[in-house]
Structure formats: structure tokens, C-alpha cells
Write a protein that holds these residues in place. Structure first.
Motif, PDB file in Angstrom:
ATOM      1  N   GLY A 307       0.784  -1.229   0.000  1.00  0.00           N
ATOM      2  CA  GLY A 307       0.000   0.000   0.000  1.00  0.00           C
ATOM      3  C   GLY A 307       0.814   1.277   0.000  1.00  0.00           C
ATOM      4  O   GLY A 307       0.325   2.320   0.461  1.00  0.00           O
ATOM      5  N   LEU A 308       2.050   1.251  -0.518  1.00  0.00           N
ATOM      6  CA  LEU A 308       2.864   2.462  -0.572  1.00  0.00           C
ATOM      7  C   LEU A 308       2.832   3.080  -1.958  1.00  0.00           C
ATOM      8  O   LEU A 308       2.876   2.371  -2.972  1.00  0.00           O
ATOM      9  CB  LEU A 308       4.319   2.148  -0.207  1.00  0.00           C
ATOM     10  N   SER A 309       2.764   4.400  -2.019  1.00  0.00           N
ATOM     11  CA  SER A 309       2.921   5.127  -3.280  1.00  0.00           C
ATOM     12  C   SER A 309       4.415   5.259  -3.570  1.00  0.00           C
ATOM     13  O   SER A 309       5.221   5.366  -2.648  1.00  0.00           O
ATOM     14  CB  SER A 309       2.284   6.508  -3.180  1.00  0.00           C
ATOM     15  N   TYR A 310       4.775   5.255  -4.851  1.00  0.00           N
ATOM     16  CA  TYR A 310       6.205   5.313  -5.171  1.00  0.00           C
ATOM     17  C   TYR A 310       6.413   5.848  -6.584  1.00  0.00           C
ATOM     18  O   TYR A 310       5.466   6.011  -7.366  1.00  0.00           O
ATOM     19  CB  TYR A 310       6.840   3.917  -5.053  1.00  0.00           C
ATOM     20  N   ARG A 311       7.679   6.078  -6.893  1.00  0.00           N
ATOM     21  CA  ARG A 311       8.076   6.375  -8.268  1.00  0.00           C
ATOM     22  C   ARG A 311       9.358   5.614  -8.573  1.00  0.00           C
ATOM     23  O   ARG A 311      10.136   5.298  -7.669  1.00  0.00           O
ATOM     24  CB  ARG A 311       8.281   7.875  -8.471  1.00  0.00           C
ATOM     25  N   VAL A 312       9.555   5.307  -9.865  1.00  0.00           N
ATOM     26  CA  VAL A 312      10.786   4.641 -10.310  1.00  0.00           C
ATOM     27  C   VAL A 312      11.593   5.659 -11.106  1.00  0.00           C
ATOM     28  O   VAL A 312      11.045   6.317 -12.011  1.00  0.00           O
ATOM     29  CB  VAL A 312      10.477   3.407 -11.178  1.00  0.00           C
TER      30      VAL A 312
END
Length: 905
Positions: A307-312
Motif C-alpha cells: 500500500g505504498l505510493s512510489y516512483r521509479v
């Protein structure tokens, strides 16, 4: 490392491609030309051989090349060592070149220019910074999940204990992570935490891990390192059947970890020790980029499930580590911090690691120019402590922590954990104080910067962090607080910033503190000028600073410093025993035990008529009453040698044990020597060696271990190991170590006899001021007496023999007595190495009758040579090392009447 063939155009290489890649990394391009030049110089003889072969095949005359080859071959033996050095040089330089940067990597030296590949929002909406929640460290603290204060007390900066819920969450993430990867065909692998230096060098840059060095092993920074070496030296001949191999590595990791100022200092986000689940894949070269994408996909799916928001993001070329051709980072959103933070790094290292580790694949065909190596890929799945921080900020509720669904089975079915600790009271809230001081300090508020530095220094409202403390103290440039300026100076001096001392900046701050009226700065300035640290050495200024401090403050420590300066003639100040005594007496008047010890040392080492071992003994005794460990050790030494008191090994051992109890390393070495040589106790080599080992970095102990290896006492005899110990001890300025090295060269232990080197090292031993070696003085006297490694100088011989006798050397006293009695002219002795070698070099006379020996000697005495022989006065055989026979220049040799002094038995 890279393949050297990539740098050689004649072998199909592309040097311009390598140079372009190096430029993109911000590295040196010139080093590539250096490598090529050194490699070609190293391979010159082989090139000539190949050219000869070509001419033979073409039926041409190779005579000129053959002659050139023969000329080079004639020099081969002399060039072997040089060639090895050249090979080491170009290989070391080659290892500093980074992997070839992939064409898709953004070119920049600034990580602000990392390219965003994609983003993921857990609830479909772009996340924003929240001010109505707590930071991850506050949540964990209220859950009673960690103890930072006790952790820092036990383990130092960034140390911590996980407790209760913290342990449960950590283990849940570990188990879930391993099971998650198992679904994709990964084999679980728990690795060692240490790696041998040789193996670590093949998979990482050792210079980056020097602080993790533990004796001859390195603590791992990631399980990637031991896993990459798991298949070292192996060959996958059927890559289509055998590859890829996928591992889910689990280990504790050890890092230096330094965060930016004011960031990542709370909680367990950036710590020296943490657990991590790592993906590691061995792939056929043609499949590695496909697997690279799969691995980052696995990491994304893992954090989506939590449930974590992230970016690559794709990391810019200038921030890539040497092994990586391309790297993606996954950065998760931390709502309290209001920013993305790195949780995952995914890299394709192509064949950069496998080449060093010799992990090959496929079968090399005749048409192939190069060996084929597997490609190595690695990616974090979950650094558990860091991931926990993201979960704590994301899943916190007003009354506790909601457990992410995938972790519930690993948390005994718990879906929610309530807080067990209340919020901090408003009466004293270090966290809020820290927050407000940080805001004010960033607005250049001087006093806030000082207070913020204080909070970092003492771990109030944040983790204790000397680097941050020094940073904010330093920002307070306009403060006139001399005490804080002194703190800043000390922090630079002790290396609390980055782990490296900056004596130049330290001196600047000591001088600022001095100008603002802090007398304690004088002594520090004196030390820096006296040692030449941070400035040019100015010994007179050092002494005047010490005296100024004494004038202002009358510190007994500085009195001793000044006295010691005169005692040893340090810092270009002339040695003056009377001046030293006057300063020591001032310290004694203040009941300073260091001054009492100094008085003992003064009477022990002074070279004038006032030297007195009895007085030295009395002063050492006085200092020892104050539990002064060096004085206790010195008393042990006096009792051991019978100087100023009656020789008594039992009492000596008692004093050494007292000094050892107070942490004196020399005392430990002396105790070991008792078991080594059997002074009042049975000889026990193993016990001696084990005791020597406990005296860490002590020159006395190092020299003792060297002597054990030299003689093979309790260990396998090794002259090379012995010499290595001697040299380390000598580098520490230990006089006996110089003497040991000199004896190696004089007697040829494990190497050729070199009397010039022996003489040089005896000189160094005798010249040591702070660690006196009567044995070195005695041997130097004999070298002058016999003309060994130097010209015969009877006057200097007598000077050094007398100095040795002054320090209790009995043999020196006997030599002096014999020389004075025998003649007003000292024996003239000629050392003829060639004649001695012809007769009997380095062997033992066995079974030679006295008359026979006398006849052999008679033919060699016309030039009054010194013969390296060993005999007994009754003609029986000997099995001890050869000694010297001294012959008066006017005497006829009569072995039966010769004094026993001249027949060394």
C-alpha cells in the motif's frame, strides 16, 4: 572489471566507447591512455615472440627480431619483479574504470536530474505532505518498538534496539519478502556476514569498505556481495538449460550511512546495521536486460501489495557505482516528510563482476575473440528497517498502527496494534524544540544553530549525531561564545565529521576561541603547532602557546607537556634536563601524577652525571601510589632488570599485572615476555603468544611476536612473518624493533647478510629517545668496535658501550672492563667476509679437536682477521649459533690461554 581487450583496437576493442563512458561517469579519461601504455610495455617481449613466428611462417629472415628477443631474454631475471609491478599497476588502474554506461542512462553529474520512469499512487490520487500525523520514529516510539537512547549508548552513533512490535514487524517483512520472491522461482539463500579480503576485492571496491574491515575479513554491505561470489570460478557450459539462476538473499548489512544535514537522522531509516532481502540473478548475456525489467517489476509489486505510493527513477550516469551499467531506484512516498525516499536499487552489472569472479557461460568457439561471461543483476526487494519507516508513516492511525494485509499472517493475525505510550507532554518536548530550532537555524539564526548543534551532540529530540552537531556549530560563525568555538575545534580535531580529522580547520577554530578569551585553546594550538598538523610545524610557537596557557590557567597537564618537550628535546627545542625538571616540579606541586612519573622518567633517561636509577624508582613509586599505570609498568621494568632496586621477577610481575589492570598495553607485552623466556614462571609459548595478541597495536607486543616467529617458539618458524611484525613495531618508533631488524640483517635470518643495513638499524635503535634499547646501544658499540657496516671507530664504540652500560646492560660493562684492562689501545679487528665464507660460512664446527682447529686458525691470523667461528675451550663439539673470536693485533693466538671473554661460549 572491464576486459582489457576493450581498450585495444588491434584486438577488436573500442577505446573511444570506453572513454565516452568514462566521461559520462565524470571519471578520468587520461587514465585509459595510461593503462594502454602500461599494458603494452608489460607485453612487449610477448609481442616480439609473435612477430618472430610470423616471419618464420612467411619464410622471412627473423634474425633481427631473434637478436632483440635474446637481448630482452637476457634481462628477464632482472625484470621479473619490475614486470610484476607493471602488471599490478595496469590491473589496479583498470579496476578503477566503471562499467560501460548503457545508452539509455541520463547523462548528468547531478542526481536532481534523475529521470522519472513511472509513478504509482496507492489510492489513485497523487500524495501530499501531511501535517496531522507523526514521523515514523514517533510512531515506532509510541508503539514501544525501538530504543534509540540505549542503542546509541551501547553501539554509538545511529545505534538502536528493536523491541516488541518493532521486532515483530521486522521479522514479518523478512518472511513475507522471502516467500514473495519464492513465488517467482527464487531460491532462498542466507549468506555469511563476512567476506575474505581476496574475494571481496573481486566483487567490490575495497576502498569503499575499509571501515568495515575486521582483521582480514570485511563485513558485507549487502548480501549481493557474497552471493555474487557464490559461483566464483564456475562455468555454465549450457546456459540455455542452466541459466538464469535466481536467488532471494537474506542477510544483515553493515554501512557507514551518512545522511544530508538535518535529514534521515530520526529513527531507523538510515542506520549502520539493517536487514535486507535481495534479488540476485545470474543470466546469459542476451537475456539480462529482460531480467532487469522483471526484477524492478517484482520490487514494484511488493510495495504495491504493502500500500505504498512510489516512483521509479533512472539514476544519472555520474551517480552510478562502478559495477552498474544502468540502475533504477524505487522511491516511496513518506507523507510526514513530504518527499520520496529511496527504498530499492536495481542494477544490471553485465559481465563487470563475473569477469573478476571468473563465472563463465557457453563454450568458446575458434572464431570467438573473447571469453563469454554471465551477466550479474541485483535488486533490493526490501531493506526491512527502511521499509518499516514507510509503513509506519503510511499506515498510522490516531490510536495506533494498522497492519498492512499481506503482513497480518506473519503478525499472529493482528490487524491493528494500539499505542502503548502517550504523546510527549508539552512541558518538555525535545522533538518540538528540535523542529523549531531547525527552522530557525535554516534561517541563519545564530543562537538557534548553536542550540541545534547541542541537540545533535547530546541526542535530544533526534538521534545523537556528531557530524550534524559539528555542521550546525560551524554555521554559527558570528557567535562570540568561545566555549562553543572550542567544541567545534575539538570536533574537527577528533574527526567527528565524516570520520576524518581536519587539523587545519581545527586550528582555525582553536585560534578563534583563543581570540575570544578561552585559555583552554592555548594547549590545543600548542599541540597542533608542535606536531605540524593543520599548519607548518612551528615548535617554538607550540612551546610559547603552552607557556601562555600555563600563565593564564596554571594547568598541570600543560606543565607536564612543557616539561616533556624539554625532556626529549621535541619540537626543535633543545634538550634541557634542568629546564624539564623545573616544569615537572611545578606539576608535582599541584599533585599531578603525570609530573611524578615524568620525574622518574627524567632520572632514568638523563645522560648527564645526575642520572640516578634509585631516584627514578622513588618517583615512579610515588606516581604508582596514585594508580598511574605507566609508573606501575616502569616499576615492573626496574624490578625485572634490577635498576634502582634489587632484581626480583616476582615483584616485577606483580607491578606489570597492576599496570595491565589499568589498561597499560606495554605491561601486557612484558607479562607475555615472562612466559616467552621463562622469567620466574615456566616457559609457555602458547600462553605468551595469546597474551601478546591481547596487546592491540602495541609495538612491544608486536616485536615479541616477531621474535617468536623468528625462533619458531610455539609457532611455525617464519622469518618473513617475523620481519613484518618487526617493521610494524619499528614504524611505531619502538627501539627494540629496530634492534631486531638489525640482527636479522647482521646474522642473515631468512635473507642475505647485509652489515650496512644492520649498522643503519642499530643506529636507529640507539637514537630512539622515548623508548630506550640498551641492547641496540650495545650492538652499535660492537659494530663500531669491529668495523661491521662502518669504519672502525674505537672512540664511538666506547661511547655507545658506556651508554648501554648506563641502562643496565651487563655485557657492555664487561666489555668496557676488559678493554680498559687489556690495553690502552683497543683491539684492532679486521673483518674479512670473503675469507670467512671460504672457510666455513653459517655452519657449526662439530667434532674438531682443539689442536686441529688451532692449525686451521694459524694460517689466517697473519692479518688479524675476525673469524666467524664457534669453539669450546676443551675442543668438544657445539650445536649453538656461531659467535665471534676477538684477537688482539699484537698477540699470537693461543686458544688454551685465551681469555674466556674472547672465546664466546
Amino acid at each position: 572489471m572491464l576486459d582489457i581487450n576493450l581498450l585495444l583496437e588491434e584486438r577488436g576493442g573500442n577505446v573511444e566507447m570506453v572513454k565516452e563512458s568514462q566521461k559520462r561517469r565524470g571519471g578520468s579519461v587520461e587514465i585509459i591512455d595510461e593503462i594502454i601504455a602500461e599494458y603494452k610495455e608489460w607485453t612487449t617481449p610477448n609481442v616480439i615472440q609473435k612477430e618472430i613466428g610470423k616471419k618464420f611462417k612467411a619464410k622471412e629472415d627473423p634474425a633481427e627480431l631473434v637478436a632483440k628477443k635474446n637481448a630482452l631474454q637476457a634481462e628477464k631475471d632482472a625484470l621479473v619483479v619490475q614486470a610484476k609491478d607493471k602488471e599490478t599497476s595496469w590491473k589496479n588502474k583498470l579496476s578503477t574504470l566503471g562499467n560501460i554506461v548503457h545508452s539509455s542512462v541520463p547523462t548528468s553529474m547531478n542526481e536532481d536530474n534523475n529521470e522519472i520512469i513511472r509513478t504509482y499512487y496507492a489510492d489513485g490520487v497523487e500524495p501530499v505532505k501531511r501535517t496531522d500525523i507523526m514521523s515514523h520514529h514517533e510512531v515506532l516510539s509510541r508503539l514501544d518498538g525501538y530504543d534509540q537512547e540505549r542503542g546509541a549508548k551501547i553501539a554509538g552513533h545511529r545505534g538502536y534496539f528493536l523491541t516488541g512490535v518493532g521486532v515483530d514487524l521486522n521479522l514479518a517483512l523478512i518472511t513475507y519478502g522471502l516467500n514473495f520472491l519464492a513465488r517467482f522461482g527464487y531460491k532462498k539463500l542466507q549468506t555469511p556476514f563476512f567476506m575474505n579480503k581476496e574475494m571481496m576485492a573481486k566483487t567490490a571496491q575495497l576502498s569503499q569498505f575499509d571501515e568495515e574491515l575486521y582483521k582480514d575479513k570485511y563485513l558485507i554491505a549487502t548480501s549481493e556481495q557474497p552471493i555474487s561470489a557464490f559461483h566464483a570460478g564456475e562455468w555454465f557450459e549450457k546456459p540455455s538449460e542452466q541459466l538464469p539462476i535466481k536467488y532471494a538473499g537474506y542477510s544483515t548489512c553493515f554501512r557507514k550511512e551518512a545522511g544530508a544535514h538535518g535529514k534521515d537522522t530520526w529513527g531507523i531509516f538510515r542506520v549502520h546495521q539493517f536487514e535486507k532481502i535481495e534479488q540476485f540473478v545470474l543470466s546469459a548475456p542476451e537475456n539480462s536486460w529482460e531480467l532487469f525489467n522483471e526484477m524492478i517489476d517484482h520490487s514494484e509489486e511488493f510495495f504495491k501489495s504493502l500500500g505504498l505510493s512510489y516512483r521509479v527513477v533512472s539514476i544519472v550516469s555520474g551517480a552510478l557505482n562502478n559495477a552498474a551499467a544502468k540502475k533504477y531506484d524505487l522511491e516511496a512516498w513518506f507523507p510526514y516528510q513530504g518527499e520520496y525516499k529511496e527504498l530499492v536499487s536495481c542494477s544490471n552489472c553485465t559481465d563487470y563482476q563475473s569477469r573478476s569472479l571468473e563465472i563463465r557461460c557457453g563454450v568458446k568457439k575458434m572464431s570467438d575473440r573473447e571469453k563469454k561471461y554471465v551477466h550479474c543483476l541485483n535488486s533490493t526487494l526490501c531493506a526491512t528497517e527502511r521499509a518499516m519507516c514507510g509503513l509506519l508513516e503510511t499506515w498510522q492511525r490516531e490510536d495506533g498502527l494498522e497492519i498492512p494485509p499481506p503482513l497480518v499472517p506473519y503478525m499472529d493475525g493482528k490487524t491493528f496494534i494500539p499505542y502503548s505510550k502517550p504523546k510527549p507532554t508539552k512541558n518538555q518536548n525535545h522533538d518540538l524544540a528540535f523542529l523549531y530550532f531547525t527552522k530557525a537555524a535554516k534561517s541563519n539564526h545564530t543562537l538557534a544553530q548553536v542550540f541545534l548543534g547541542h541537540m545533535y551532540e547530546h541526542g535530544q529530540g533526534t538521534m545523537q549525531d556528531d557530524t550534524e552537531a559539528l555542521y550546525w556549530y560551524t554555521q554559527a560563525k558570528e557567535t562570540s561564545d568561545a566555549e562553543h568555538q572550542l567544541v567545534i575545534a575539538y570536533m574537527y580535531h577528533d574527526g567527528d565529521i565524516g570520520g576524518i580529522s581536519d587539523h587545519k580547520k581545527s586550528l582555525e577554530w582553536f585560534q578563534v576561541s583563543d581570540k575570544n578569551g578561552n585559555p583552554r585553546a592555548y594547549s590545543c594550538i600548542a599541540i597542533l603547532y608542535g606536531t605540524g598538523k593543520g599548519t607548518e610545524k612551528d615548535c617554538k610557537l607550540a612551546l610559547s602557546s603552552s607557556m601562555q596557557f600555563e600563565k593564564d590557567k596554571s594547568s598541570s597537564n600543560i606543565l607536564v607537556d612543557v616539561a616533556t618537550t624539554y625532556l626529549f628535546g621535541k619540537h626543535s627545542v633543545d634538550q634541557d634536563f634542568d629546564e624539564a625538571e623545573s616544569w615537572f616540579i611545578k606539576g608535582v606541586d599541584k599533585e599531578e601524577e603525570d609530573a611524578m612519573f615524568g620525574m622518574g622518567l627524567l632520572y632514568a633517561i638523563r645522560t648527564d652525571q645526575n642520572q640516578c636509577w634509585k631516584k627514578a624508582y622513588l618517583w615512579y613509586t610515588e606516581a604508582a601510589k596514585h594508580n598511574h599505570d605507566r609508573a606501575q609498568c616502569a616499576l615492573g621494568w626496574l624490578y625485572q632488570h634490577g635498576l634502582g632496586c634489587r632484581k626480583n621477577y616476582t615483584i616485577a610481575m606483580q607491578w606489570y599485572k597492576k599496570a595491565k589492570k589499568n589498561g597499560n598495553q606495554d605491561a601486557i607485552a612484558y607479562i607475555a615476555s615472562f612466559y616467552h623466556y621463562g622469567y620466574s614462571v615456566p616457559v609457555d609459548y602458547l600462553k605468551a603468544l595469546s597474551i601478546y595478541e591481547t596487546a592491540i597495536n602495541n609495538a612491544n607486543a608486536l616485536n615479541g611476536k616477531g621474535l617468536m616467529y623468528q625462533s619458531g617458539s610455539g609457532v611455525i618458524q617464519s622469518h618473513s612473518v617475523a620481519m613484518s611484525y618487526f617493521k610494524i613495531a619499528a614504524d611505531l618508533g619502538y627501539s627494540e624493533a629496530f634492534n631486531s631488524i638489525a640482527e636479522v640483517y647482521q646474522h642473515g635470518y631468512g635473507r642475505d647478510v647485509d652489515l650496512n643495513k644492520a649498522f643503519s638499524y642499530y643506529n636507529k635503535s640507539a637514537a630512539c629517545i622515548e623508548s630506550v634499547s640498551s641492547k641496540g646501544m650495545f650492538n652499535l658499540g660492537l659494530m663500531y668496535l669491529e668495523g661491521l657496516g662502518t669504519e672502525i671507530d674505537q672512540r664511538l664504540a666506547l661511547v655507545w658501550l658506556r651508554k648501554a652500560a648506563t641502562y643496565g646492560n651487563k655485557r657492555a660493562s664487561e666489555y668496557i672492563d676488559q678493554l680498559v684492562k687489556s690495553s690502552t689501545q683497543l683491539p684492532q679487528i679486521i673483518y674479512n667476509t670473503e675469507r670467512i665464507q671460504v672457510i666455513m660460512k653459517e655452519r657449526i664446527l662439530q667434532g674438531i679437536q682443539l689442536q686441529t682447529l688451532q692449525e686451521k686458525l694459524a694460517s689466517l691470523t697473519t692479518e688479524n682477521e675476525l673469524l666467524k667461528k664457534m669453539v669450546t675451550n676443551n675442543g668438544t663439539k657445539r650445536t649453538e649459533p656461531l659467535k665471534f673470536l676477538y684477537v688482539q693485533n699484537t698477540e699470537t693466538i693461543d686458544l688454551e690461554k685465551a681469555p674466556k671473554k674472547f672465546l664466546q661460549i
